[in-house]
Design an enzyme around this catalytic site. Structure first.
Site, PDB file in Angstrom:
ATOM      1  N   TRP A 189     -42.873 -49.438 -11.860  1.00 54.65           N
ATOM      2  CA  TRP A 189     -43.061 -50.664 -12.963  1.00 54.65           C
ATOM      3  C   TRP A 189     -44.156 -51.642 -12.366  1.00 54.65           C
ATOM      4  CZ3 TRP A 189     -42.603 -55.164 -14.747  1.00 54.65           C
ATOM      5  CH2 TRP A 189     -44.263 -55.871 -15.970  1.00 54.65           C
ATOM      6  N   GLU A 230     -44.249 -45.795 -14.401  1.00 52.73           N
ATOM      7  CA  GLU A 230     -44.981 -45.658 -15.972  1.00 52.73           C
ATOM      8  C   GLU A 230     -46.295 -47.604 -16.255  1.00 52.73           C
ATOM      9  OE1 GLU A 230     -41.424 -48.845 -16.730  1.00 52.73           O
ATOM     10  OE2 GLU A 230     -41.444 -48.982 -18.362  1.00 52.73           O
ATOM     11  N   LYS A 232     -49.071 -48.883 -18.791  1.00 53.67           N
ATOM     12  CA  LYS A 232     -48.506 -50.550 -19.839  1.00 53.67           C
ATOM     13  C   LYS A 232     -50.074 -50.921 -20.805  1.00 53.67           C
ATOM     14  CE  LYS A 232     -46.074 -55.006 -20.531  1.00 53.67           C
ATOM     15  NZ  LYS A 232     -44.808 -55.482 -19.673  1.00 53.67           N
ATOM     16  N   ASP A 263     -43.048 -46.037 -21.991  1.00 49.97           N
ATOM     17  CA  ASP A 263     -41.736 -47.041 -22.504  1.00 49.97           C
ATOM     18  C   ASP A 263     -42.484 -46.862 -24.033  1.00 49.97           C
ATOM     19  OD1 ASP A 263     -41.282 -49.529 -23.846  1.00 49.97           O
ATOM     20  OD2 ASP A 263     -40.577 -49.737 -21.242  1.00 49.97           O
ATOM     21  N   HIS A 266     -45.172 -49.785 -24.631  1.00 51.25           N
ATOM     22  CA  HIS A 266     -45.547 -49.959 -23.889  1.00 51.25           C
ATOM     23  C   HIS A 266     -47.739 -49.537 -24.496  1.00 51.25           C
ATOM     24  CE1 HIS A 266     -43.620 -51.124 -20.523  1.00 51.25           C
ATOM     25  NE2 HIS A 266     -43.327 -51.855 -21.558  1.00 51.25           N
ATOM     26  N   HIS A 290     -38.900 -44.586 -21.720  1.00 55.01           N
ATOM     27  CA  HIS A 290     -37.845 -46.219 -21.689  1.00 55.01           C
ATOM     28  C   HIS A 290     -37.676 -46.080 -23.306  1.00 55.01           C
ATOM     29  CE1 HIS A 290     -38.429 -48.500 -17.380  1.00 55.01           C
ATOM     30  NE2 HIS A 290     -37.382 -47.173 -17.622  1.00 55.01           N
ATOM     31  N   ASP A 298     -44.540 -55.847 -27.026  1.00 63.13           N
ATOM     32  CA  ASP A 298     -43.617 -55.449 -25.780  1.00 63.13           C
ATOM     33  C   ASP A 298     -42.202 -56.810 -26.098  1.00 63.13           C
ATOM     34  OD1 ASP A 298     -42.398 -53.650 -24.918  1.00 63.13           O
ATOM     35  OD2 ASP A 298     -43.352 -54.725 -22.592  1.00 63.13           O
ATOM     36  N   ASP A 300     -39.225 -55.465 -26.936  1.00 61.19           N
ATOM     37  CA  ASP A 300     -37.600 -55.310 -25.379  1.00 61.19           C
ATOM     38  C   ASP A 300     -36.488 -55.325 -27.021  1.00 61.19           C
ATOM     39  OD1 ASP A 300     -38.610 -52.917 -23.728  1.00 61.19           O
ATOM     40  OD2 ASP A 300     -39.792 -55.345 -23.113  1.00 61.19           O
ATOM     41  N   ASP A 330     -34.630 -49.738 -22.376  1.00 56.63           N
ATOM     42  CA  ASP A 330     -35.587 -51.165 -21.690  1.00 56.63           C
ATOM     43  C   ASP A 330     -35.095 -51.223 -22.603  1.00 56.63           C
ATOM     44  OD1 ASP A 330     -36.260 -52.602 -20.245  1.00 56.63           O
ATOM     45  OD2 ASP A 330     -38.387 -51.134 -19.998  1.00 56.63           O
TER      46      ASP A 330
HETATM   47  C1  RNT Z   1     -42.096 -54.027 -18.400  1.00 58.99           C
HETATM   48  C2  RNT Z   1     -41.831 -52.397 -18.116  1.00 58.99           C
HETATM   49  C3  RNT Z   1     -40.394 -52.632 -17.345  1.00 58.99           C
HETATM   50  C4  RNT Z   1     -39.390 -53.106 -17.367  1.00 58.99           C
HETATM   51  C5  RNT Z   1     -38.178 -52.594 -16.447  1.00 58.99           C
HETATM   52  C6  RNT Z   1     -36.842 -54.267 -16.741  1.00 58.99           C
HETATM   53  O1  RNT Z   1     -42.998 -54.039 -19.757  1.00 58.99           O
HETATM   54  O2  RNT Z   1     -40.881 -51.845 -19.575  1.00 58.99           O
HETATM   55  O3  RNT Z   1     -39.633 -50.721 -17.443  1.00 58.99           O
HETATM   56  O4  RNT Z   1     -38.812 -53.474 -18.562  1.00 58.99           O
HETATM   57  O5  RNT Z   1     -38.251 -53.012 -15.618  1.00 58.99           O
HETATM   58 ZN    ZN Z   2     -40.311 -50.216 -19.685  1.00 59.88          ZN
END
Ligand code: RNT
Ligand code: ZN
Length: 423
Positions: A189, A230, A232, A263, A266, A290, A298, A300, A330
């Site tokens: 990523w 990955e 986004k 993810d 994302h 993720h 995003d 998290d 994640d």
């Molecule tokens: C970032 C991505 C990625 C990170 C990690 C820490 O938007 O989701 O996966 O969260 O690599």
């Molecule tokens: Zn991620």
């Protein structure tokens, strides 16, 4: 057997009967659940800090908020915290590492020069714990990523540095796989993107494609290492344009047969990854998830037992994709006890998977094919209140981890004895 245990077993037997009426064998399902490993992200334990310390700040458009006391500051502390968390989570799992968690013995090692030996302690520990390892190159929190570009950088030297980092990380992934006897998923990523509207959207994507081709050029046995990419939609500071968008990586993964990492945070706020799994499974051998929780962006947040988590797990089970899906977590929340964050999020992911396994999938599919949407809806709704909690409690009991919220006392105890004594 204690009274509590007896009650859990009795409840289980009653629940087992209820499911058996629909031909669902709960004993068999628990055996299957036991074989599913979730990849626990090491970075929840220290707010994505790592041990490299070349940059004080977390950059790359991701952000951890909160300053709950007691975060891990050394590899020893982080491993101890992970062990504590794992002791409260049923099943055998994996640990997901980032390159910034290398241990270099005080020596300054550039990211493009990282080697397997810098992860020897992690491997020894993983062996002792019976854990598999996954990996991520770190394309952020570094002076050479400060202007927002890494693999797609227009400066050849900077781009080369990051390509070398990517290559070095695949070798580390291969080492993990060889040592631990289970393939390491190495996930790429990058934060690359523009805050404001770009003129050239194509150039950076061409450069990213070339850089990925170079990183992935060396063939590494999938027995040891699997590559994932990955995508986004946007990040803080890359609101207008992200080079590694969904379309970009979807194309890349399909063409090059890498894994695609979806993810949950994302995509557009109402766009869900649960609806993407069955599409991608037509074109890819395996995918990486993720599992995260976006709140308005995003952000998290810690994974909760919400509709989307259940939908993701239902898709994996209903499509029979379990052995083609790598489930990783994640999230990073520093406003609550970090070990509790791991435990809550991971237990939820497993619990949602269990709930998905307890559905009369064949029957539901049959109703659907027959056009009996009334029965489909009726059964789906009734199953929401079937006694899956009794099956979950029994699973925790059998796996020797705390049942229900009993784990919280252990985390509080650990906080008192260990975390509160940290600087
Ligand atoms: C970032 C991505 C990625 C990170 C990690 C820490 O938007 O989701 O996966 O969260 O690599
Ligand atoms: Zn991620």
């Amino acid at each position: 057997m204690s009274e509590v245990q007896k009650r859990i077993e009795e409840n289980y037997l009653r629940a087992k009967e209820a499911y058996a009426e629909w031909g669902i064998d709960t004993d068999e399902i628990l055996e299957k659940l036991e074989r599913v490993s979730i990849s626990l992200h090491c970075w929840q334990g220290d707010d994505v800090a790592g041990f490299e310390r070349v940059s004080e700040d977390l950059t790359g458009g991701i952000q951890v908020t909160g300053n709950y006391p007691g975060k891990a500051k050394t590899p020893q502390e982080l491993r101890a915290d992970i062990e504590k968390a794992l002791s409260l989570i049923p099943g055998k799992h994996r640990l997901n590492l980032h390159a910034i968690y290398a241990e270099t013995d005080g020596e300054k090692v550039e990211r493009n020069e990282l080697q397997p030996k810098h992860f020897k302690n992690w491997v020894e520990w993983a062996k002792a714990q019976g854990l598999g390892l996954d990996f991520n190159p770190t394309f952020f929190s570094h002076p050479l990523s400060d202007d927002g570009f890494t693999l797609s950088h227009s400066n050849k030297e900077i781009q080369k540095f990051w390509i070398e980092h990517g290559k070095a990380c695949r070798k580390i992934g291969e080492y993990f796989g060889k040592e631990l006897g289970t393939p390491c998923v190495t996930n790429i990523w990058i934060p690359d993107g523009y805050k404001d509207i770009p003129v050239d959207r194509f150039g950076p994507r061409q450069r990213l494609k070339e850089a990925l081709d170079e990183i992935l050029q060396e063939k590494i046995s999938p027995e040891y290492n699997l590559d994932a990419v990955e995508s986004k939609l946007f990040g803080i500071g890359s609101e207008s344009y992200v080079v590694g968008s969904h379309e970009f990586y979807m194309g890349y993964a399909v063409k090059n047969n890498t894994l695609l990492c979806l993810d949950a945070g994302h995509f557009h706020p109402t766009e869900v990854i649960s609806n993407k799994i069955s599409a991608m499974m037509n074109f890819l051998d395996e995918i990486l998830l993720h599992v995260s929780r976006p709140v308005r962006w995003d952000s998290d947040h810690v994974v909760i037992f919400d509709d989307e988590l259940q939908a993701i797990m239902q898709e994996i089970v209903r499509g029979d994709f379990l052995n083609r899906t790598h489930i990783a977590l994640d999230f990073f929340d520093a406003s609550i006890n970090r070990i509790a964050a791991w435990v809550i999020g991971t237990r939820n992911a497993i619990k949602a998977l269990l709930k998905a396994m307890l559905e009369p999938v064949e029957k539901l599919k049959q109703y659907e094919l027959e056009g009996d949407f009334t029965s489909r809806l009726a059964l789906l709704e009734e199953f929401k209140s079937y006694p899956f909690g009794a099956i979950w409690d029994y699973y925790c009991l059998k796996q020797n981890v705390p049942v229900k919220e009993a784990w919280l006392d252990e985390v509080k105890q650990y906080e008192k004895e260990v975390l509160s004594k940290r600087e």
